[in-house]
Design an enzyme around this catalytic site. Structure first.
Site, PDB file in Angstrom:
ATOM      1  N   GLU A  59      -8.450  10.157  -6.424  1.00  0.00           N
ATOM      2  CA  GLU A  59      -7.433  10.418  -5.393  1.00  0.00           C
ATOM      3  C   GLU A  59      -6.286  11.132  -6.107  1.00  0.00           C
ATOM      4  OE1 GLU A  59      -5.923   6.842  -3.466  1.00  0.00           O
ATOM      5  OE2 GLU A  59      -4.007   7.848  -3.173  1.00  0.00           O
ATOM      6  N   ARG A  63       2.191  13.931  -5.419  1.00  0.00           N
ATOM      7  CA  ARG A  63       3.501  13.589  -5.992  1.00  0.00           C
ATOM      8  C   ARG A  63       4.005  14.696  -6.905  1.00  0.00           C
ATOM      9  NH1 ARG A  63       3.299   7.506  -8.285  1.00  0.00           N
ATOM     10  NH2 ARG A  63       1.803   6.673  -6.806  1.00  0.00           N
ATOM     11  N   LYS A 146      -5.665   1.288   3.781  1.00  0.00           N
ATOM     12  CA  LYS A 146      -5.131   0.986   2.459  1.00  0.00           C
ATOM     13  C   LYS A 146      -4.062  -0.094   2.662  1.00  0.00           C
ATOM     14  CE  LYS A 146      -2.405   3.462  -1.046  1.00  0.00           C
ATOM     15  NZ  LYS A 146      -2.353   4.683  -1.842  1.00  0.00           N
TER      16      LYS A 146
HETATM   17  O1  LIG Z   1       1.187   7.592  -4.099  1.00  0.00           O
HETATM   18  C1  LIG Z   1       0.666   6.989  -3.158  1.00  0.00           C
HETATM   19  O2  LIG Z   1       0.227   7.538  -2.158  1.00  0.00           O
HETATM   20  C2  LIG Z   1       0.591   5.552  -3.200  1.00  0.00           C
HETATM   21  O3  LIG Z   1       0.241   4.955  -2.232  1.00  0.00           O
HETATM   22  C3  LIG Z   1       0.963   4.872  -4.392  1.00  0.00           C
HETATM   23  C4  LIG Z   1      -0.172   4.596  -5.362  1.00  0.00           C
HETATM   24  O4  LIG Z   1      -1.362   4.335  -4.718  1.00  0.00           O
HETATM   25  C5  LIG Z   1       0.258   3.460  -6.196  1.00  0.00           C
HETATM   26  O5  LIG Z   1       1.480   3.773  -6.766  1.00  0.00           O
HETATM   27  C6  LIG Z   1      -0.683   3.059  -7.253  1.00  0.00           C
HETATM   28  O6  LIG Z   1      -0.194   1.856  -7.691  1.00  0.00           O
HETATM   29  P1  LIG Z   1      -0.338   1.369  -9.179  1.00  0.00           P
HETATM   30  O7  LIG Z   1      -1.802   1.264  -9.445  1.00  0.00           O
HETATM   31  O8  LIG Z   1       0.346   0.040  -9.208  1.00  0.00           O
HETATM   32  O9  LIG Z   1       0.326   2.423 -10.020  1.00  0.00           O
END
Ligand SMILES: O=C(O)C(=O)C[C@H](O)[C@H](O)COP(=O)(O)O
Length: 229
Positions: A59, A63, A146
């Site tokens: 995915e 960002r 999600k």
């Molecule tokens: O950017 C997005 O669309 C999100 O929904 C956030 C990510 O899925 C999370 O930031 C992952 O989380 P971590 O594995 O804790 O780093």
């Protein structure tokens, strides 16, 4: 004899997978890495490292400005299904689809984003953190959401509580999932897959430590296998 919990879970997931392209995608990819890269080249290297460790999807988030280019370039990685993450508006849906994304993930729920995604014929995975957002997603025919940020929103107990109200709905917890708690999540039947960045942490990408990404990917896949995935 009663079927074991694992067996009945597998059957329920198999049935869901037969009915829904999203459930089928997640059945084939119980671990969905959240990839943040600053260049298409890094994206390709990450993709190859994931596949070498047995992870077959990525995915790739919007960002960074490199998101769409990375998605496009990563199409060349054999055995990898590339989706787009952090998609928060319809312009990004268009860019992701044009780049070849096979599915679109959002950190929250936007009816416009889901509709644009489904209209483009692509799999949609919006995030919902409570029952109201889940109801909005169900209205658009979404069968799996999600759950983000999973750890802050109550983790496994919260998913079990929500699941009681929404039988048949699948969940993909993301946010705070890692190698230490992956098994706890994947032992819950309604959890179709887990998302997370722990095997593709930014410092590993910046250092070009593709081998460590492969090792952490293989570890995640091993844990998933031990959970019957
Ligand atoms: O950017 C997005 O669309 C999100 O929904 C956030 C990510 O899925 C999370 O930031 C992952 O989380 P971590 O594995 O804790 O780093």
């Amino acid at each position: 004899m009663q079927p074991s919990r694992e067996t009945s879970g597998a059957t329920e997931r198999d049935e869901a997978a037969a009915k829904s392209p999203l459930a089928a995608l997640l059945a084939a990819n119980p671990v969905v890495p959240v990839v943040v890269v600053d260049s298409a080249e890094d994206g390709v290297n990450v993709g190859k490292a994931l596949v070498a460790g047995g992870i077959t999807t990525a995915e790739v988030t919007f960002r960074t400005a490199a998101g769409a280019d990375a998605i496009r370039a990563m199409q060349e990685v054999e055995g990898l299904t590339v989706g787009a993450g952090t998609v928060i508006n319809t312009a990004q849906v268009e860019a992701a689809v044009a780049a070849g994304a096979k599915y679109i993930v959002s950190p929250g729920f936007s009816a416009d984003v889901v509709r644009a995604t489904l209209d483009a014929g692509i799999i949609s995975l919006p995030a919902c953190s409570d029952a109201s957002w889940i109801m909005a997603a169900l209205e658009l025919g979404i069968d799996t959401v999600k759950f983000f940020p999973a750890s802050i929103n109550g983790g496994v107990p919260a998913i079990k509580a929500l699941s009681a109200a929404f039988p048949g709905l699948g969940f993909v917890p993301t946010g705070g999932v890692n190698a230490d708690n992956l098994a706890e999540y994947l032992s819950v039947d309604v959890i179709r897959a887990c998302g997370g960045s722990w095997m593709v942490k930014k410092d590993l990408v910046v250092a070009g430590d593709w081998e460590q990404i492969t090792r952490l990917s293989a570890q995640a896949i091993q844990i998933a296998k031990e959970c019957g995935r």
